[in-house]
Design an enzyme around this catalytic site. Structure first.
Site, PDB file in Angstrom:
ATOM      1  N   GLY A 124     -30.800  -9.045  -6.270  1.00  0.00           N
ATOM      2  CA  GLY A 124     -31.635  -8.045  -6.914  1.00  0.00           C
ATOM      3  C   GLY A 124     -32.630  -7.362  -6.001  1.00  0.00           C
ATOM      4  O   GLY A 124     -33.525  -8.014  -5.440  1.00  0.00           O
ATOM      5  N   THR A 126     -32.921  -3.344  -6.566  1.00  0.00           N
ATOM      6  CA  THR A 126     -33.176  -2.098  -7.302  1.00  0.00           C
ATOM      7  C   THR A 126     -33.946  -2.331  -8.598  1.00  0.00           C
ATOM      8  O   THR A 126     -33.734  -3.321  -9.294  1.00  0.00           O
ATOM      9  CB  THR A 126     -31.837  -1.414  -7.629  1.00  0.00           C
ATOM     10  N   GLU A 363     -25.220   0.291  -2.975  1.00  0.00           N
ATOM     11  CA  GLU A 363     -25.660  -0.227  -1.667  1.00  0.00           C
ATOM     12  C   GLU A 363     -26.046   0.886  -0.703  1.00  0.00           C
ATOM     13  O   GLU A 363     -25.748   0.840   0.491  1.00  0.00           O
ATOM     14  CB  GLU A 363     -24.594  -1.154  -1.069  1.00  0.00           C
TER      15      GLU A 363
END
Length: 380
Positions: A124, A126, A363
């Protein structure tokens, strides 16, 4: 440079092909339409060693390198990109973060379970209001004795609901300070650590994406990965490898879509001849095949640098950017070659088309890759 598959890669490719035909292909549309995340499938992949590709054998992994890893993700993604995405996220993000930055005790505790898929991993970074601007995150951790109290939420997290363990980067300092973030490992069942809304997505629908929520969650300091304040720096290094993963995912999509289009173009007759004989179609196939070759070469050069422990940030970004944009173009042309049938769910190119778009976003967006590349070029 030897461009042939080595013996290990050839064995992996054949093993994955056989596995995918038997266990994935018959279920593709059921999983896609119902957004089913097939946990038992990943347990089987773990038994085969494909959920701990880069993990050394001493921690229960396969002990393979990035060239083999590209082969795994690519071959799965040629059949179902959403399964390829989950394999990539588990291997290159969660598992690789612990492998790269965990201490010996942490590696022994978590890597064997991740490598065998006894644990499904999540990662995690974002948040709802901080996508590319990760430094502006609002999820915070405050020291309290030998623990930290964490509050906030992470968004667009692969395996947020079904994952057993998550590596999460949270703010331990000032907002916007690259040295103000720290990585922690959270385990399912921790008080105050839950999952939230599951996203209803355009593509990659069998790969679970949801929120991670922290409500006064107490995480032991023993679960901290590396030094306090090093979380963002760690995340950027993990994403260097993660970009190779998304490039491999993109390559698999591109090859799957191209092979379907090539086959269809030879079988579909118009005006008394296969449509592949028409220049309008054959030129499309030529462009698609060329972009696949270019993507593959970029990816394996990045993998070579990674294996040699050389700087890979620039080339990894180039490989991810080019392969992801190419796979969108190739999937689009594959639908076009199929004509009206390409717009139906009876042919695989419709799904490749939907799945491909994520590769230019996940990504690090294409725009972020260009930022990374250009900044590094201007430093030289």
């Amino acid at each position: 440079m030897n461009f042939n598959y080595n013996e290990t890669q050839s064995m992996i490719a054949q093993s994955i092909k056989d596995f995918a035909e038997k266990n994935i292909r018959p279920n593709i549309m059921e999983w896609d339409e119902a957004q089913i995340f097939p946990v038992p499938l990943f347990k089987k992949l773990g038994e085969m060693g494909f959920m701990g590709v880069l993990v050394p054998e001493e921690y229960g992994g396969s002990g393979l390198g990035y060239h083999e890893y590209i082969t795994v993700v690519e071959e799965i993604s040629k059949v179902d990109p959403s399964i390829g995405l989950s394999v990539a996220a588990h291997n290159s993000l969660c598992t690789n973060h612990i492998l790269t930055f965990g201490n010996e005790e942490q590696k022994k505790k978590w890597l064997p379970k991740l490598a065998t898929a006894e644990y499904i991993g999540a990662w995690g970074l974002t948040e709802h209001n901080t996508g590319s601007d990760a430094g502006g995150m609002n999820t915070t951790a405050v020291k309290d004795g030998d623990s930290w109290i964490v509050n906030g939420a992470k968004n667009f997290i692969t395996h947020a609901i079904s994952g057993d363990i998550a590596v999460v980067i949270v703010r331990t300092g000032e907002k916007g300070d690259s040295k103000g973030m720290t990585a922690f490992v959270f385990e399912k069942g921790m008080a105050g650590f839950t999952s939230g809304k599951k996203e209803n997505k355009l593509g990659m629908r069998a790969s679970e994406t949801a929120e991670l929520v922290f409500d006064n969650c107490r995480v032991p300091d023993a679960n901290r990965l590396g030094e306090v304040g090093q979380g963002f720096v760690q995340a950027m290094k993990i994403l260097d490898g993660g970009r190779i993963s998304i490039g491999a995912l993109s390559l698999g999509i591109a090859k799957g879509a191209y092979e379907a289009a090539l086959k269809y173009s030879k079988e579909r007759y118009q005006f008394g001849q296969p449509i592949s004989s028409f220049q309008g179609i054959s030129f499309k196939l030529a462009d698609m095949a060329t972009e696949i070759e270019a993507s593959e070469l970029l990816l394996h050069k990045a993998a070579f640098l990674k294996q040699q422990h050389k700087p890979v940030t620039t080339l990894g970004a180039m490989a991810k950017m080019y392969a992801s944009e190419a796979c969108v173009r190739i999937a689009n042309e594959a639908v076009q070659i199929h004509g009206g049938y390409g717009y139906t769910k009876d042919f695989p190119v419709e799904k490749f088309y939907r799945d491909s778009k994520l590769c230019t976003i996940g990504e690090g967006t294409t725009e972020i890759q260009k930022l990374v590349i250009s900044r590094n070029l201007l430093k030289e």
